[in-house]
Write a protein that holds these residues in place. Structure first.
Motif, PDB file in Angstrom:
ATOM      1  N   TYR A 880      44.743  49.672  39.985  1.00  0.00           N
ATOM      2  CA  TYR A 880      44.290  50.327  41.088  1.00  0.00           C
ATOM      3  C   TYR A 880      42.947  49.985  40.617  1.00  0.00           C
ATOM      4  N   VAL A 881      42.221  49.603  39.586  1.00  0.00           N
ATOM      5  CA  VAL A 881      40.399  49.641  39.530  1.00  0.00           C
ATOM      6  C   VAL A 881      40.385  48.136  39.991  1.00  0.00           C
ATOM      7  N   ALA A 882      41.775  46.805  39.209  1.00  0.00           N
ATOM      8  CA  ALA A 882      40.793  45.639  40.009  1.00  0.00           C
ATOM      9  C   ALA A 882      41.851  45.232  41.648  1.00  0.00           C
ATOM     10  N   THR A 883      42.179  46.285  42.132  1.00  0.00           N
ATOM     11  CA  THR A 883      42.382  45.874  43.275  1.00  0.00           C
ATOM     12  C   THR A 883      41.712  46.624  44.300  1.00  0.00           C
ATOM     13  N   LEU A 884      40.776  47.698  44.209  1.00  0.00           N
ATOM     14  CA  LEU A 884      39.845  48.328  44.426  1.00  0.00           C
ATOM     15  C   LEU A 884      38.526  47.893  44.777  1.00  0.00           C
ATOM     16  N   GLY A 885      38.592  46.119  43.205  1.00  0.00           N
ATOM     17  CA  GLY A 885      36.781  46.017  43.390  1.00  0.00           C
ATOM     18  C   GLY A 885      37.391  45.050  44.408  1.00  0.00           C
TER      19      GLY A 885
END
Length: 921
Positions: A880-885
């Motif tokens: 999720y954090v990678a996609t949001l980034g």
């Protein structure tokens, strides 16, 4: 099992006498130190070598404290002989070491397990031992005989030690040295009869026993060349002969493959039957020559191999000792070593000089003198770059790199007896003082001496470290007390008295600001300031030599205690009250005094063999230990009374409290070291430090076979050439210092007092943990078992589990299963479970251990589910954090504008709300 100590290392002496060896990789030196064997690891080349307090920079130098500590390391094998070792050799694979002591007892030592795997008695002194290059045999020189044994291992296919294969009796005098050819087919043996004998291991048609002469003194070394039978022999007078062989190693013809000898046909007048002489087991050279001639007559042309015979031709003769004998005509060669690959020959002499020559031209490469004592042993490493030199007179061991002319290692023990020793507060450093007037500092971890102070001009009587480990103080019979900086390696302070005094003891207070020393010939105690070096106080009151003194270990107390030969213990507060003191009467002359760690009690050793403890504040005696019978005693060669009678004069000379103050360590004029419980006055443990019969007074009785009508045969005068004669009998009333021209045999009490070597023993944790685990499981308390298990190092888990009985496995599995649920040490308990199932898996009875196995399985499954959930949560969170980034990185401007717009609307709503509130008010 609180006192499960084992031998750890040997300090204070690096070499005594005997052989030196390099390991096959050339990175370590093996040295004989009395009845033990030390290995010096040199693979980490030292950046700084320190000799006599001076820095010698080799390649790179950083001025950092203790930088050189990690340069080299010495270890001593936990193997002890009954007598001193004098000859050793290592197998080509570096796994098996053969060591022979002075009485001819050979030990086969495994360097993998570091233990003796077999013993063999030769019953006579062995001069040399050598493994063959192929590792299948080893040869031993004893008297005028040479014994060849099969070496156990994969090379020979034999695993029984000391299987004798051949014996050669060709020498007319004692054999001194030997060497193998590179193909391990020929053995060269030098002897005192000035000849070198060549012995074949197998039977050859064109070679039998051969003798090389042309020497005028005993043989010191004989060396084969690489892949050749050419060789060099060196005599004791420095005469070197270069020999050339007529055949190559490939030209040897086995006896069973020799051409058969034709039958001689006798004239018809004779009625005798033909005789086949080829059936004879031993054929002389004349018979072989006649056989070859007969074959030629009959039309058979033999090969060149069959014709060539082994002969030696002397190519040249050189006199290597001419340069040495210009200064000393009595100089003789004492040791020699040769490297076949580089063709480098190193010879050592009785004057302390050694020469490096290149063969076969015998070109002088280098010459150097390391001391005035004779060089006892020389060794070269496999590459021929490093030379190891041992001097028995000084106890000196050097490793010299001759190409760069630098020292790889330079170590030397005290040239005379060690008289005192002291540990630093953290136990990392050790200071020793000797009768040679030198102070040496040793690193306990590496086992090396890293600095030597030689400012004293007489024997050192006492030494001690300061509490902060920054300096060490020594007292000497030369009338001075000196302080040495441990960081900068210099004598920064010298304390003297108003009149000449021989100081016998010294101590430093807990703050490190004051130094006190007691006199031996003047019965006073002197107190100095370390900062100013001024004499602050002279404490008078003792009526005999002050034998020992000690400051209180607590910071708040400045109490000083001292004992003397006047049978008193005196308590001083010199810093606060000057010479005012309190006196406690003792039962005998005071020898040693030491404080308990709490600073409230002291222990005193007296001349009658007792140890008494007193309270400092009340001056009352707390306990008394009768330790004379625990000391034990031996009978020396010169004693006219029995050991039982000698015991009455023994006493403890050194005391030390344990860290908790419950136990007392005591040693003295004995081979035993005792541990006592102070409160109960009981002997808890007694250690026998040495079994070395080469020391005097180790045995309780004198062997009757050594007793003659003239007395003990050990006291019979023995004279040696070039030595002026050695006399075993001591001068009347002399205990030490009478070693100039006489045979010196130290007593076992000298060995225990640290005068010979320093023996370091450590608490063997593995021995303690195994009984602790079994006892806790017998008590069946889960919390106690878990505490014991978690205190066991990971590296010891496999060893402990392998020694556990089957009756403990089921209980241990249940404990581990429960600990997996409650403990945070998941990987640690998984190691326990893995080793249990790996080692005891085939032995586990499934029916009996079903509950424990099911409990372990449930715990593992439960832990797996918990960890898997955490891992999945972390996995999805990271996704999720990678996609949001990625989203924010693609549309940064749009997101910014949206955020600004949202912020404006919120501001308008906030302002309208405030207006409504104001209108209401």
């Amino acid at each position: 099992m609180k006192f499960a100590y084992k031998f750890n290392n040997l300090l204070g002496t690096v070499y005594r006498k005997g052989d030196l060896l390099f390991t096959p990789d050339g990175n370590s030196v093996i040295s004989t130190v009395g009845n033990r064997i030390s290995i010096f690891d040199l693979k980490k080349v030292s950046c700084i070598n320190i000799c006599n307090g001076n820095f010698i920079v080799n390649r790179l130098c950083f001025h950092l404290s203790y930088f050189f500590y990690c340069s080299n390391k010495s270890t001593t094998l936990p193997v002890e002989s009954r007598f001193n070792y004098n000859t050793i050799d290592l197998s080509p694979n570096g796994c098996t070491l053969i060591a022979v002591n002075e009485e001819g007892e050979a030990h086969m030592i495994s360097l993998i397990s570091q233990s003796i795997i077999h013993k063999y008695r030769f019953k006579r002194k062995v001069r040399a031992v050598k493994f063959s290059p192929d590792g299948k045999h080893f040869a031993v020189c004893k008297e005028n005989n040479v014994f060849v044994f099969k070496a156990p291992g994969p090379f020979s296919g034999e695993y029984n030690a000391f299987i004798m294969e051949r014996v050669f009796h060709g020498a007319y005098d004692e054999t001194t040295c030997l060497d193998w050819s590179t193909d391990s087919k020929i053995l060269a043996v030098g002897s005192k009869d000035m000849s070198t004998k060549l012995y074949p291991i197998d039977k050859w048609a064109n070679f039998r026993i051969y003798s090389l002469g042309n020497h005028t003194d005993g043989i010191v070394g004989c060396f084969f060349e690489e892949d050749s039978y050419d060789m060099t022999t060196i005599g004791r007078n420095g005469q070197a002969c270069i020999w050339e062989c007529t055949i190559d190693p490939k030209d040897l013809v086995p006896l069973d493959k020799a051409p058969p000898k034709k039958k001689k046909k006798i004239s018809s007048d004779s009625e005798e039957d033909d005789v086949d002489s080829s059936k004879s087991l031993e054929r002389t050279e004349e018979e072989i020559t006649a056989a070859l001639n007969d074959m030629k007559v009959n039309g058979y042309e033999p090969d060149v191999k069959e014709v060539n015979k082994l002969f030696y031709k002397r190519v040249s003769k050189h006199y290597l000792a001419d340069e040495v004998r210009k200064d000393n005509r009595e100089a003789v060669m004492t040791a020699a070593a040769y490297n076949r690959t580089t063709k480098i020959l190193v010879t050592g002499y009785s004057t302390g000089a050694f020469f490096i020559h290149e063969l076969p031209e015998v070109n002088l490469i280098h010459s150097l003198s390391i001391s005035e004592e004779k060089i006892s042993s020389i060794a070269l490493n496999s590459t021929g770059d490093w030379i190891a030199l041992g001097c028995s007179g000084l106890g000196q061991l050097l490793v010299w790199e001759w190409q760069s002319e630098t020292y790889i290692m330079k170590q030397q023990g005290h040239s005379s007896n060690m008289s005192c020793v002291s540990y630093s507060t953290d136990g990392q450093l050790l200071a020793t003082g000797g009768e040679d007037g030198k102070v040496k500092l040793w690193n306990v971890h590496s086992g090396f001496c890293f600095v030597t102070f030689s400012e004293h001009s007489n024997a050192i009587s006492a030494i001690t470290f300061s509490g902060n480990k920054k300096f060490v103080v020594s007292a000497s019979l030369d009338g001075t007390v000196r302080a040495y900086d441990v960081i900068r390696y210099r004598n920064f302070r010298t304390f003297t008295s108003t009149r000449p005094v021989q100081f016998s003891c010294v101590d430093i207070d807990s703050s490190g600001e004051f130094v006190a020393a007691g006199g031996q010939d003047i019965f006073e105690i002197y107190l100095w300031s370390v900062k100013t070096g001024r004499l602050l106080e002279i404490l008078a009151g003792h009526e005999g030599p002050v034998s020992s003194l000690a400051f209180s270990p607590t910071i708040t107390s400045t109490t000083l205690t001292s004992v003397s030969w006047d049978k008193t213990l005196r308590i001083w507060d010199a810093i606060e009250k000057g010479s005012a003191h309190e006196t406690i009467e003792l039962t005998a002359d005071g020898i040693c005094v030491v404080f308990k760690p709490n600073g409230q009690d002291v222990a005193v050793a007296t001349l009658d063999g007792q140890i008494s403890t007193f309270n400092i504040k009340t001056s009352l005696q707390i306990s008394s230990i009768e330790g004379r019978n625990d000391l034990g005693s031996g009978r020396s060669d010169s004693d006219l009374i029995t050991s039982k009678k000698t015991l009455q004069a023994k006493c403890f000379t050194s005391l030390c409290y344990s860290a908790d103050g419950e136990c007392l360590l005591a040693g003295g004029q004995s081979k035993n070291v005792c541990i006592y419980n102070v409160k109960e006055s009981l002997l808890l443990r007694k250690f026998e430090i040495t079994q070395n019969r080469s020391l005097d007074a180790v045995d309780d009785f004198i062997n009757r076979r050594k007793l003659t009508e003239y007395g003990n045969i050990a006291l019979v005068e023995e004279r040696e050439e070039t030595e002026g004669g050695n006399v075993t009998v001591k001068l009347p009333g002399v205990r030490k210092g009478d070693m100039a021209s006489r045979i010196f045999k130290p007593e076992e009490e000298d060995h225990i007092n640290g005068k010979e070597t320093i023996i370091i023993v450590v608490l063997y944790v593995e021995i303690i943990l195994f009984p602790a685990l079994t006892m806790s499981m017998k008590l069946n308390e889960a919390n106690l078992i878990q505490e014991v298990i978690e205190n066991i190092p990971v590296r010891d888990i496999e060893l402990i589990i392998s020694n556990l009985g089957e009756q403990y496995i089921q209980r241990l599995l249940i404990i581990i299963a429960s600990c997996l649920d409650s403990s945070k040490h998941l990987e640690y308990y998984l190691c326990w479970a893995q080793h249990i199932l790996t080692i005891h898996g085939p032995k586990i009875n499934a029916q009996k251990n079903i509950p424990s196995l099911l409990a372990l399985e449930k715990s593992l499954v439960r832990k797996y589910e918990q960890i898997s959930k955490i891992c999945d949560y972390n996995k999805y969170t990271l996704q999720y954090v990678a996609t949001l980034g990625e989203i924010f990185s693609k549309k940064p401007k749009e997101d910014k504008m949206e955020l600004e717009n949202d912020g404006g609307e919120e501001q308008e709503n906030y302002e309208s709300d405030n207006e409504n509130i104001e209108s209401i008010n």
